[in-house]
Scaffold this active site. Structure first.
Site, short mmCIF file in Angstrom:
data_model
loop_
_atom_site.label_atom_id
_atom_site.label_comp_id
_atom_site.label_asym_id
_atom_site.label_seq_id
_atom_site.Cartn_x
_atom_site.Cartn_y
_atom_site.Cartn_z
N GLU A 1 6.16 50.24 51.21
CA GLU A 1 7.17 49.24 51.55
C GLU A 1 8.50 49.59 50.90
O GLU A 1 8.56 50.38 49.95
CB GLU A 1 6.71 47.85 51.11
CG GLU A 1 6.58 47.70 49.61
CD GLU A 1 6.61 46.25 49.16
OE1 GLU A 1 7.68 45.66 49.28
OE2 GLU A 1 5.58 45.75 48.68
N LYS B 1 0.52 38.09 42.87
CA LYS B 1 1.31 37.77 41.68
C LYS B 1 0.75 36.53 41.00
O LYS B 1 0.40 35.55 41.64
CB LYS B 1 2.77 37.57 42.06
CG LYS B 1 3.43 38.85 42.56
CD LYS B 1 4.87 38.60 42.95
CE LYS B 1 5.55 39.89 43.38
NZ LYS B 1 5.00 40.46 44.62
#
EC number: 4.2.1.70
Length: 302
Positions: free
Chosen positions: A23, A157
């Protein structure tokens, strides 16, 4: 076709040689300059040293690119106005001629369209805390429920609602396996505190699951390979818990809500851990890229 696949990536896909999608959001929005370009080049070189072809993905002037040259990487790292694009933004960005860095959802979609099966990233998006109030869930999950790609990540996360995210992954039918671990990692942390039902011990075992997905047919969903950051490189768990609690309290006190929450929390962690959270982030990404290259080699028989 709008999609621009670099000659190197196209030749590798056609010859069934290993390719790893990367990415570009970490380059444009995740790291300060000039560190961002240095890391982008380092990650591509890591893929090459492992015998695979890197395919960093971004939109430039309205054209989605799978595989960037060094000049294009420099644009993503240094050009002002580079947008952050999820998969829902792609038609708008293409039609308007915009340039942007791709998130997990956009990268997974474009990789799949280009025939690239393996994708390395840092951490997935997921269900946000207080979801019952905000209804805030990452677009990553819905896209991965209908895209046949293998995503190597360090879990989600820790600022997110991890158990709710795991439940949502199950509901959406997205396969999740820990890599050499029976615990789901927490991005900065080796262990989020939650188990996984399946564990895989080698790139070859991951490739076997990918083949089984194809043999079985069914929904074109992703495979999540949750690769923990090494314990010696994780963020100190006590420091993490303390600073995250402070960050969440600051969010509430300053009435930070909606899309502003995640960047605020991530920035707070970097500043109040003296950069240790960023170091753990990069350690996780590097490990994921190395593993993804190994999986791509096993998948293609290289």
């Amino acid at each position: 076709m709008v999609l621009v696949v670099s000659e190197e990536v196209r030749d590798a896909v056609d010859a069934r040689r290993p390719v790893v999608a990367l990415e570009s959001t970490i380059i444009a929005h995740g790291l300060p300059r000039p560190r961002n370009l240095q890391v982008a080049l380092e990650l591509e070189e890591t893929v090459r040293r492992a015998g695979a072809v890197p395919a960093t993905i971004a939109l430039l002037d309205g054209r989605p690119h799978v595989g960037l040259d060094e000049e294009q990487l420099e644009r993503v790292a240094n050009e002002e106005g580079i947008r952050k694009l999820g998969h829902r933004d792609l038609p708008l960005a293409v039609a308007s001629g915009a340039s942007g860095a791709t998130t997990v959802s956009a990268t997974a979609l474009l990789a799949s369209l280009a025939g690239v099966r393996v994708f390395a990233t840092g951490g997935l998006g997921g269900v946000h805390r207080e979801w019952t109030v905000t209804q805030d869930e990452s677009a990553d999950l819905g896209l991965l429920a209908r895209t046949r790609v293998t995503v190597v990540c360090a879990g989600v996360k820790s600022i997110l609602d991890v158990p709710a995210t795991l439940q949502r992954l199950e509901t959406l039918g997205i396969a999740v396996a820990g890599y050499r671990s029976e615990r789901f990692p927490g991005f900065y942390l080796s262990d989020s505190g939650h188990p996984v039902d399946w564990s895989l011990g080698s790139p070859e075992e991951v490739a076997d699951v990918m083949r089984a997905q194809d043999a079985l047919g069914g929904p074109e969903s992703a495979l999540i390979v949750a690769n923990p950051v090494p314990e010696q490189e994780q963020l100190d768990p006590e420091l993490h818990a303390r600073v995250l609690a402070e960050a969440l309290h600051a969010c509430e006190e300053w009435e930070i809500t909606g899309q502003a929450v995640t960047p605020f929390l991530l920035d707070y962690l970097v500043r109040h851990t003296d950069g240790a959270s960023l170091a753990a982030n990069l350690a996780a990404v590097r490990g994921n890229v190395r593993l993804a290259a190994g999986i791509a080699a096993a998948w293609t028989g290289a």
